[in-house]
Motif scaffolding. Structure first.
Motif, PDB file in Angstrom:
ATOM      1  N   ALA A   1      -0.958  -0.809   2.439  1.00 11.17           N
ATOM      2  CA  ALA A   1       0.182  -0.579   3.325  1.00 11.17           C
ATOM      3  C   ALA A   1       1.270   0.269   2.675  1.00 11.17           C
ATOM      4  O   ALA A   1       1.532   0.182   1.474  1.00 11.17           O
ATOM      5  N   ILE A   2       1.893   1.106   3.501  1.00  8.20           N
ATOM      6  CA  ILE A   2       3.134   1.799   3.148  1.00  8.20           C
ATOM      7  C   ILE A   2       4.002   1.755   4.392  1.00  8.20           C
ATOM      8  O   ILE A   2       3.544   2.077   5.496  1.00  8.20           O
ATOM      9  N   ASN A   3       5.230   1.273   4.266  1.00 11.04           N
ATOM     10  CA  ASN A   3       6.066   1.127   5.454  1.00 11.04           C
ATOM     11  C   ASN A   3       6.443   2.477   6.038  1.00 11.04           C
ATOM     12  O   ASN A   3       6.335   3.515   5.379  1.00 11.04           O
ATOM     13  N   TYR A   4       6.871   2.458   7.285  1.00 14.61           N
ATOM     14  CA  TYR A   4       7.145   3.685   8.033  1.00 14.61           C
ATOM     15  C   TYR A   4       8.187   4.554   7.326  1.00 14.61           C
ATOM     16  O   TYR A   4       7.984   5.761   7.133  1.00 14.61           O
ATOM     17  N   ALA A   5       9.290   3.930   6.908  1.00  8.72           N
ATOM     18  CA  ALA A   5      10.349   4.683   6.224  1.00  8.72           C
ATOM     19  C   ALA A   5       9.839   5.255   4.905  1.00  8.72           C
ATOM     20  O   ALA A   5      10.150   6.399   4.541  1.00  8.72           O
ATOM     21  N   GLY A   6       9.030   4.466   4.186  1.00 14.60           N
ATOM     22  CA  GLY A   6       8.481   4.935   2.922  1.00 14.60           C
ATOM     23  C   GLY A   6       7.546   6.114   3.106  1.00 14.60           C
ATOM     24  O   GLY A   6       7.521   7.041   2.287  1.00 14.60           O
TER      25      GLY A   6
ATOM     26  N   THR B   1       2.428   2.376  20.233  1.00 15.73           N
ATOM     27  CA  THR B   1       2.948   1.132  19.653  1.00 15.73           C
ATOM     28  C   THR B   1       4.121   1.434  18.743  1.00 15.73           C
ATOM     29  O   THR B   1       4.212   2.521  18.184  1.00 15.73           O
ATOM     30  N   GLN B   2       5.020   0.463  18.644  1.00 11.02           N
ATOM     31  CA  GLN B   2       6.120   0.574  17.691  1.00 11.02           C
ATOM     32  C   GLN B   2       5.564   0.182  16.325  1.00 11.02           C
ATOM     33  O   GLN B   2       5.103  -0.938  16.146  1.00 11.02           O
ATOM     34  N   ILE B   3       5.612   1.091  15.375  1.00 16.16           N
ATOM     35  CA  ILE B   3       4.950   0.838  14.098  1.00 16.16           C
ATOM     36  C   ILE B   3       5.964   0.492  13.011  1.00 16.16           C
ATOM     37  O   ILE B   3       7.109   0.913  13.050  1.00 16.16           O
ATOM     38  N   SER B   4       5.494  -0.302  12.059  1.00 15.16           N
ATOM     39  CA  SER B   4       6.321  -0.641  10.897  1.00 15.16           C
ATOM     40  C   SER B   4       5.693  -0.135   9.615  1.00 15.16           C
ATOM     41  O   SER B   4       6.370  -0.033   8.597  1.00 15.16           O
ATOM     42  N   GLU B   5       4.363   0.178   9.666  1.00 14.37           N
ATOM     43  CA  GLU B   5       3.696   0.643   8.457  1.00 14.37           C
ATOM     44  C   GLU B   5       2.428   1.423   8.783  1.00 14.37           C
ATOM     45  O   GLU B   5       1.874   1.319   9.886  1.00 14.37           O
ATOM     46  N   PHE B   6       1.999   2.229   7.809  1.00 11.63           N
ATOM     47  CA  PHE B   6       0.716   2.912   7.854  1.00 11.63           C
ATOM     48  C   PHE B   6      -0.191   2.289   6.790  1.00 11.63           C
ATOM     49  O   PHE B   6       0.266   1.567   5.909  1.00 11.63           O
ATOM     50  N   LEU B   7      -1.472   2.608   6.882  1.00 16.06           N
ATOM     51  CA  LEU B   7      -2.439   2.149   5.889  1.00 16.06           C
ATOM     52  C   LEU B   7      -3.021   3.360   5.172  1.00 16.06           C
ATOM     53  O   LEU B   7      -3.635   4.233   5.796  1.00 16.06           O
TER      54      LEU B   7
ATOM     55  N   LEU C   1      -3.538   3.450  12.710  1.00 20.40           N
ATOM     56  CA  LEU C   1      -2.543   3.893  11.738  1.00 20.40           C
ATOM     57  C   LEU C   1      -3.137   4.088  10.344  1.00 20.40           C
ATOM     58  O   LEU C   1      -2.425   4.027   9.350  1.00 20.40           O
ATOM     59  N   GLU C   2      -4.444   4.319  10.280  1.00 21.21           N
ATOM     60  CA  GLU C   2      -5.113   4.517   8.998  1.00 21.21           C
ATOM     61  C   GLU C   2      -5.068   5.976   8.584  1.00 21.21           C
ATOM     62  O   GLU C   2      -5.486   6.864   9.337  1.00 21.21           O
ATOM     63  N   ILE C   3      -4.550   6.238   7.371  1.00 18.63           N
ATOM     64  CA  ILE C   3      -4.468   7.590   6.828  1.00 18.63           C
ATOM     65  C   ILE C   3      -5.536   7.737   5.742  1.00 18.63           C
ATOM     66  O   ILE C   3      -5.450   7.071   4.702  1.00 18.63           O
ATOM     67  N   PRO C   4      -6.547   8.584   5.949  1.00 16.94           N
ATOM     68  CA  PRO C   4      -7.626   8.736   4.956  1.00 16.94           C
ATOM     69  C   PRO C   4      -7.195   9.609   3.779  1.00 16.94           C
ATOM     70  O   PRO C   4      -7.745  10.672   3.524  1.00 16.94           O
ATOM     71  N   HIS C   5      -6.194   9.121   3.065  1.00 13.12           N
ATOM     72  CA  HIS C   5      -5.616   9.886   1.960  1.00 13.12           C
ATOM     73  C   HIS C   5      -4.982   8.907   0.985  1.00 13.12           C
ATOM     74  O   HIS C   5      -4.832   7.724   1.303  1.00 13.12           O
ATOM     75  N   PHE C   6      -4.586   9.402  -0.204  1.00 12.11           N
ATOM     76  CA  PHE C   6      -3.920   8.514  -1.160  1.00 12.11           C
ATOM     77  C   PHE C   6      -2.408   8.626  -1.087  1.00 12.11           C
ATOM     78  O   PHE C   6      -1.701   7.947  -1.816  1.00 12.11           O
ATOM     79  N   PHE C   7      -1.900   9.492  -0.191  1.00 13.50           N
ATOM     80  CA  PHE C   7      -0.465   9.551   0.099  1.00 13.50           C
ATOM     81  C   PHE C   7      -0.282   9.974   1.546  1.00 13.50           C
ATOM     82  O   PHE C   7      -1.241  10.334   2.233  1.00 13.50           O
TER      83      PHE C   7
END
Length: 307
Positions: free
Chosen positions: A91-96, A7-13, A172-178
């Motif tokens: 949420a954190i956007n892809y570029a961020g 998928t084309q993504i715009s953000e991660f979680l 797109l879930e990242i099990p981390h705080f960054f």
């Protein structure tokens, strides 16, 4: 992951350290306090060194650079975490996310290089005291810091540019705080083998290299200290590098603990919690280690705060 669900993504979680709602105010207060202590403590070190002419020496020049790097290191991750907790958003956007990876890798690598340069400084001071001012001249000190910045920037840019070539699945879930590089790679649907090779090469060369340099410097320092006849002379020589040795032990001990622990367990949430040690706690403790064990820093801080 299977490449069929790209998928084309715009953000991660960012899932953070805990998803329990009742813990969020506690986490916000704890990390805000640690962040403010880190920034204030390291800023005081920088101001004390810059305001006291007696501290305009190579050792304190490198220390002020380490404090600056520690401020930037924690500022890469903690403010975004605090904003997400406060806004109840993950949420954190892809570029961020890519930007966060770049800066985190840069300042983590820069921390290692500055610590290595500081070990070399202590080696010259103890093993070649008569030539110290000649060897550790201002141009060389500036060059060592500049080279450290350049190598760290090139490494972080390489890693980030390789991430940009990846395609990601719908999970797109990242099990981390960054945005941790290893966690982001696990979400990719495309082949991450080149990325893995680059990570191992970077860890071996830019992680193992500085550590080897530090260990070599301290082996020479210990050999030189053993040749000193008086106990007072040995104590005086060792005390000049005790603070640095404490910081090195704390940084590498927690870093190796995190990555060796993550290699032996698949619990990503546990890895995120242990990452707090080297990403947050270590930069916070560095000013205390240097100010509590260093009389020159103590006096400079007293003069600065007493104005």
């Amino acid at each position: 992951m299977e490449p069929g669900n790209v998928t084309q993504i715009s953000e991660f979680l960012l899932l953070g350290l805990s998803e329990e709602a009742e813990l969020q105010p506690l986490l916000f207060g704890l990390f805000l306090s640690m962040y403010l202590i880190t920034v204030l403590g390291n800023l005081l070190i920088i101001l004390a060194v810059s305001s006291d002419s007696h501290l305009h020496t190579p050792m304190y020049f490198f220390l002020s650079n380490l404090s600056l790097v520690d401020i930037c290191f924690t500022s890469t991750t903690i403010p975004k975490m605090l904003v997400n907790i406060q806004t109840q958003s993950k949420a954190i956007n892809y570029a961020g996310c890519i930007t966060q990876i770049c800066f985190f890798l840069h300042f983590a690598g820069l921390d290692e290089f500055i610590l290595t340069v500081m070990a070399y400084d202590r080696y010259v001071a103890i093993c070649h005291p008569l030539h110290y001012t000649v060897i550790m001249n201002p141009p060389l000190c500036g060059l060592l810091v500049l080279v450290s910045w350049i190598i760290s920037i090139l490494n972080s840019l390489l890693q980030c540019l390789m991430v940009l070539d990846l395609s990601f699945c719908s999970d797109l879930e990242i099990p981390h705080f960054f945005c941790d590089l290893k966690q982001v790679l696990q979400l990719a649907c495309s082949d991450t083998f080149p990325n893995d090779i680059a990570i191992y090469f970077s860890a071996g060369l830019l992680g193992g290299g500085p550590l080897t340099g530090i260990l070599y410097s301290y082996s020479k320092i210990m050999s030189s200290i053993r040749t000193i006849s008086s106990a007072q002379g040995k104590y005086k020589a060792f005390s000049t590098c005790a603070s640095h040795l404490s910081v090195v032990s704390l940084f590498y001990g927690t870093s190796l603990g995190v990555y060796l622990g993550s290699a032996s367990t698949h619990d990503s949430q546990s890895s995120a919690v242990t990452s707090v040690m080297y990403a947050v706690v270590t930069p916070m403790l560095n000013p205390f280690i240097y100010s509590l064990r260093n009389k020159d820093i103590k006096r400079a801080l007293e003069r600065f705060l007493g104005r």
